[in-house]
Design a protein around this motif. Sequence first.
Motif, PDB file in Angstrom:
ATOM      1  N   LEU A   1     -16.824  41.608  -3.820  1.00  0.00           N
ATOM      2  CA  LEU A   1     -17.701  40.271  -3.866  1.00  0.00           C
ATOM      3  C   LEU A   1     -19.054  40.286  -4.990  1.00  0.00           C
ATOM      4  CD1 LEU A   1     -17.706  40.104   0.201  1.00  0.00           C
ATOM      5  CD2 LEU A   1     -16.174  38.943  -1.490  1.00  0.00           C
ATOM      6  N   ALA A   2     -19.502  41.408  -5.298  1.00  0.00           N
ATOM      7  CA  ALA A   2     -20.549  41.302  -6.423  1.00  0.00           C
ATOM      8  C   ALA A   2     -20.029  40.418  -7.536  1.00  0.00           C
ATOM      9  CB  ALA A   2     -21.037  42.706  -6.731  1.00  0.00           C
ATOM     10  N   LYS A   3     -18.801  40.535  -7.895  1.00  0.00           N
ATOM     11  CA  LYS A   3     -18.318  39.735  -9.055  1.00  0.00           C
ATOM     12  C   LYS A   3     -18.555  38.217  -8.885  1.00  0.00           C
ATOM     13  CE  LYS A   3     -16.758  43.850 -10.306  1.00  0.00           C
ATOM     14  NZ  LYS A   3     -17.774  45.072  -9.872  1.00  0.00           N
ATOM     15  N   LEU A   4     -18.252  37.831  -7.429  1.00  0.00           N
ATOM     16  CA  LEU A   4     -18.554  36.371  -7.124  1.00  0.00           C
ATOM     17  C   LEU A   4     -19.803  36.064  -6.992  1.00  0.00           C
ATOM     18  CD1 LEU A   4     -17.231  33.623  -6.022  1.00  0.00           C
ATOM     19  CD2 LEU A   4     -17.422  34.478  -3.619  1.00  0.00           C
TER      20      LEU A   4
ATOM     21  N   GLN B   1     -11.474  29.492   2.076  1.00  0.00           N
ATOM     22  CA  GLN B   1     -12.412  28.583   2.553  1.00  0.00           C
ATOM     23  C   GLN B   1     -13.731  29.254   2.469  1.00  0.00           C
ATOM     24  OE1 GLN B   1     -11.962  25.033   3.080  1.00  0.00           O
ATOM     25  NE2 GLN B   1     -14.198  25.363   2.841  1.00  0.00           N
ATOM     26  N   ALA B   2     -13.587  30.416   2.975  1.00  0.00           N
ATOM     27  CA  ALA B   2     -15.003  31.302   2.826  1.00  0.00           C
ATOM     28  C   ALA B   2     -15.454  31.499   1.651  1.00  0.00           C
ATOM     29  CB  ALA B   2     -14.587  32.873   3.551  1.00  0.00           C
ATOM     30  N   VAL B   3     -14.688  31.571   0.472  1.00  0.00           N
ATOM     31  CA  VAL B   3     -15.037  31.595  -0.837  1.00  0.00           C
ATOM     32  C   VAL B   3     -15.546  30.291  -1.248  1.00  0.00           C
ATOM     33  CG1 VAL B   3     -14.417  31.695  -3.560  1.00  0.00           C
ATOM     34  CG2 VAL B   3     -13.417  33.534  -1.576  1.00  0.00           C
ATOM     35  N   LEU B   4     -14.918  29.228  -1.000  1.00  0.00           N
ATOM     36  CA  LEU B   4     -15.668  28.080  -1.299  1.00  0.00           C
ATOM     37  C   LEU B   4     -16.740  27.758  -0.708  1.00  0.00           C
ATOM     38  CD1 LEU B   4     -12.270  25.696  -1.088  1.00  0.00           C
ATOM     39  CD2 LEU B   4     -13.460  26.505  -3.122  1.00  0.00           C
ATOM     40  N   ASP B   5     -17.071  28.288   0.450  1.00  0.00           N
ATOM     41  CA  ASP B   5     -18.107  28.083   1.228  1.00  0.00           C
ATOM     42  C   ASP B   5     -19.373  29.024   1.009  1.00  0.00           C
ATOM     43  OD1 ASP B   5     -17.051  26.112   2.873  1.00  0.00           O
ATOM     44  OD2 ASP B   5     -16.490  27.364   4.577  1.00  0.00           O
TER      45      ASP B   5
ATOM     46  N   MET C   1     -14.494  39.227 -13.554  1.00  0.00           N
ATOM     47  CA  MET C   1     -14.912  40.126 -14.657  1.00  0.00           C
ATOM     48  C   MET C   1     -14.789  39.569 -15.997  1.00  0.00           C
ATOM     49  SD  MET C   1     -14.287  43.938 -13.030  1.00  0.00           S
ATOM     50  CE  MET C   1     -15.136  44.596 -14.427  1.00  0.00           C
ATOM     51  N   LYS C   2     -13.354  38.714 -16.185  1.00  0.00           N
ATOM     52  CA  LYS C   2     -13.166  38.219 -17.352  1.00  0.00           C
ATOM     53  C   LYS C   2     -13.784  36.741 -17.588  1.00  0.00           C
ATOM     54  CE  LYS C   2      -8.909  40.807 -18.136  1.00  0.00           C
ATOM     55  NZ  LYS C   2      -7.378  40.599 -18.071  1.00  0.00           N
ATOM     56  N   ALA C   3     -14.335  36.455 -18.739  1.00  0.00           N
ATOM     57  CA  ALA C   3     -15.239  35.225 -18.983  1.00  0.00           C
ATOM     58  C   ALA C   3     -14.258  33.936 -18.881  1.00  0.00           C
ATOM     59  CB  ALA C   3     -15.838  35.287 -20.286  1.00  0.00           C
ATOM     60  N   GLU C   4     -13.081  34.131 -19.278  1.00  0.00           N
ATOM     61  CA  GLU C   4     -12.108  33.074 -19.205  1.00  0.00           C
ATOM     62  C   GLU C   4     -11.682  32.555 -17.798  1.00  0.00           C
ATOM     63  OE1 GLU C   4      -9.489  36.558 -20.312  1.00  0.00           O
ATOM     64  OE2 GLU C   4     -11.490  35.923 -20.938  1.00  0.00           O
ATOM     65  N   ASN C   5     -11.536  33.822 -16.993  1.00  0.00           N
ATOM     66  CA  ASN C   5     -11.308  33.456 -15.721  1.00  0.00           C
ATOM     67  C   ASN C   5     -12.297  32.720 -14.850  1.00  0.00           C
ATOM     68  OD1 ASN C   5      -8.587  34.764 -15.790  1.00  0.00           O
ATOM     69  ND2 ASN C   5      -9.395  36.626 -15.136  1.00  0.00           N
ATOM     70  N   ARG C   6     -13.704  33.445 -15.056  1.00  0.00           N
ATOM     71  CA  ARG C   6     -15.006  32.680 -14.550  1.00  0.00           C
ATOM     72  C   ARG C   6     -14.858  31.317 -14.641  1.00  0.00           C
ATOM     73  NH1 ARG C   6     -16.967  37.362 -16.251  1.00  0.00           N
ATOM     74  NH2 ARG C   6     -18.312  36.516 -18.127  1.00  0.00           N
ATOM     75  N   GLU C   7     -14.524  30.879 -16.197  1.00  0.00           N
ATOM     76  CA  GLU C   7     -14.683  29.334 -16.644  1.00  0.00           C
ATOM     77  C   GLU C   7     -13.475  28.645 -15.802  1.00  0.00           C
ATOM     78  OE1 GLU C   7     -14.029  29.475 -20.894  1.00  0.00           O
ATOM     79  OE2 GLU C   7     -15.994  30.863 -21.117  1.00  0.00           O
ATOM     80  N   ARG C   8     -12.167  29.138 -15.635  1.00  0.00           N
ATOM     81  CA  ARG C   8     -11.125  28.560 -14.923  1.00  0.00           C
ATOM     82  C   ARG C   8     -11.698  28.224 -13.442  1.00  0.00           C
ATOM     83  NH1 ARG C   8      -6.637  31.800 -14.783  1.00  0.00           N
ATOM     84  NH2 ARG C   8      -5.704  30.006 -13.458  1.00  0.00           N
TER      85      ARG C   8
ATOM     86  N   ALA D   1     -22.114  37.333  -9.132  1.00  0.00           N
ATOM     87  CA  ALA D   1     -22.748  37.423 -10.371  1.00  0.00           C
ATOM     88  C   ALA D   1     -22.118  36.268 -11.226  1.00  0.00           C
ATOM     89  CB  ALA D   1     -22.378  38.488 -10.962  1.00  0.00           C
ATOM     90  N   SER D   2     -20.892  35.697 -10.647  1.00  0.00           N
ATOM     91  CA  SER D   2     -20.512  34.351 -11.135  1.00  0.00           C
ATOM     92  C   SER D   2     -21.302  33.267 -10.707  1.00  0.00           C
ATOM     93  CB  SER D   2     -19.042  34.165 -10.817  1.00  0.00           C
ATOM     94  OG  SER D   2     -18.121  35.276 -11.137  1.00  0.00           O
ATOM     95  N   ASP D   3     -21.733  33.249  -9.788  1.00  0.00           N
ATOM     96  CA  ASP D   3     -22.929  32.053  -9.305  1.00  0.00           C
ATOM     97  C   ASP D   3     -24.248  32.418  -9.737  1.00  0.00           C
ATOM     98  OD1 ASP D   3     -20.738  30.929  -7.800  1.00  0.00           O
ATOM     99  OD2 ASP D   3     -21.237  31.795  -6.300  1.00  0.00           O
ATOM    100  N   GLY D   4     -24.249  33.427 -10.503  1.00  0.00           N
ATOM    101  CA  GLY D   4     -25.726  33.637 -10.949  1.00  0.00           C
ATOM    102  C   GLY D   4     -26.912  34.067 -10.109  1.00  0.00           C
ATOM    103  N   LEU D   5     -26.152  34.709  -9.000  1.00  0.00           N
ATOM    104  CA  LEU D   5     -27.065  35.507  -8.155  1.00  0.00           C
ATOM    105  C   LEU D   5     -27.217  36.829  -8.215  1.00  0.00           C
ATOM    106  CD1 LEU D   5     -25.752  33.838  -4.614  1.00  0.00           C
ATOM    107  CD2 LEU D   5     -27.685  33.275  -6.081  1.00  0.00           C
ATOM    108  N   SER D   6     -28.255  37.508  -7.978  1.00  0.00           N
ATOM    109  CA  SER D   6     -28.417  39.086  -7.869  1.00  0.00           C
ATOM    110  C   SER D   6     -27.658  39.456  -6.641  1.00  0.00           C
ATOM    111  CB  SER D   6     -29.786  39.530  -8.118  1.00  0.00           C
ATOM    112  OG  SER D   6     -30.616  39.136  -6.959  1.00  0.00           O
ATOM    113  N   TYR D   7     -27.579  40.670  -6.606  1.00  0.00           N
ATOM    114  CA  TYR D   7     -27.264  41.213  -5.314  1.00  0.00           C
ATOM    115  C   TYR D   7     -28.105  41.179  -4.145  1.00  0.00           C
ATOM    116  CZ  TYR D   7     -25.137  44.928  -2.418  1.00  0.00           C
ATOM    117  OH  TYR D   7     -24.421  45.710  -1.339  1.00  0.00           O
ATOM    118  N   VAL D   8     -29.538  41.297  -4.391  1.00  0.00           N
ATOM    119  CA  VAL D   8     -30.507  41.222  -3.361  1.00  0.00           C
ATOM    120  C   VAL D   8     -30.188  39.485  -3.087  1.00  0.00           C
ATOM    121  CG1 VAL D   8     -33.065  41.083  -3.065  1.00  0.00           C
ATOM    122  CG2 VAL D   8     -31.999  43.090  -4.181  1.00  0.00           C
ATOM    123  N   GLN D   9     -30.336  38.842  -3.951  1.00  0.00           N
ATOM    124  CA  GLN D   9     -30.255  37.280  -3.657  1.00  0.00           C
ATOM    125  C   GLN D   9     -29.029  37.029  -2.587  1.00  0.00           C
ATOM    126  OE1 GLN D   9     -30.031  36.024  -7.528  1.00  0.00           O
ATOM    127  NE2 GLN D   9     -32.036  34.710  -7.194  1.00  0.00           N
TER     128      GLN D   9
END
Length: 129
Positions: free
Chosen positions: A82-85, A62-66, A35-42, A87-95
């Motif tokens: 998991l929705a935070k992950l 490994q499941a996160v990496l995959d 949820m924090k921008a600096e953590n997403r960047e890291r 969103a970090s990848d630029g995916l909508s919930y539906v995607q």
Amino acid sequence: MIDYSEIDDIPGTTIFTADRARKGYHLNEFCMSLMKAENRERFKANERAYLDEWPMTEEQKQAVLDRDYSRLLELGGNIYFLAKLFASDGLSYVQAVSTMTGMSVEEYQKMMLAGGRNIEGWRSKSKGI
């Protein structure tokens, strides 16, 4: 320990039980950190190094990496965390959710707008009904 075999027999569904919540605690904490921008960047700069800061199992990492969202649910991930992950990848919930069904986004949306998945053949893994 509670016997969840009956609810684990539901095809296409992973129920977030108390046992899964315990198992997925650190996985879900990792997701919330995004949820924090600096953590997403890291995380984006070096996913593996960031994951290694969390006391998750190797299987969870490994499941996160995959980006194996279905497996993450089985390993204790909560869909809302998991929705935070996603969103970090630029995916909508539906995607993201459509990837767990083996359908394209368009096919998934069409199915949901038509009332969801037909229950025929989706009542019991063990009984095949």
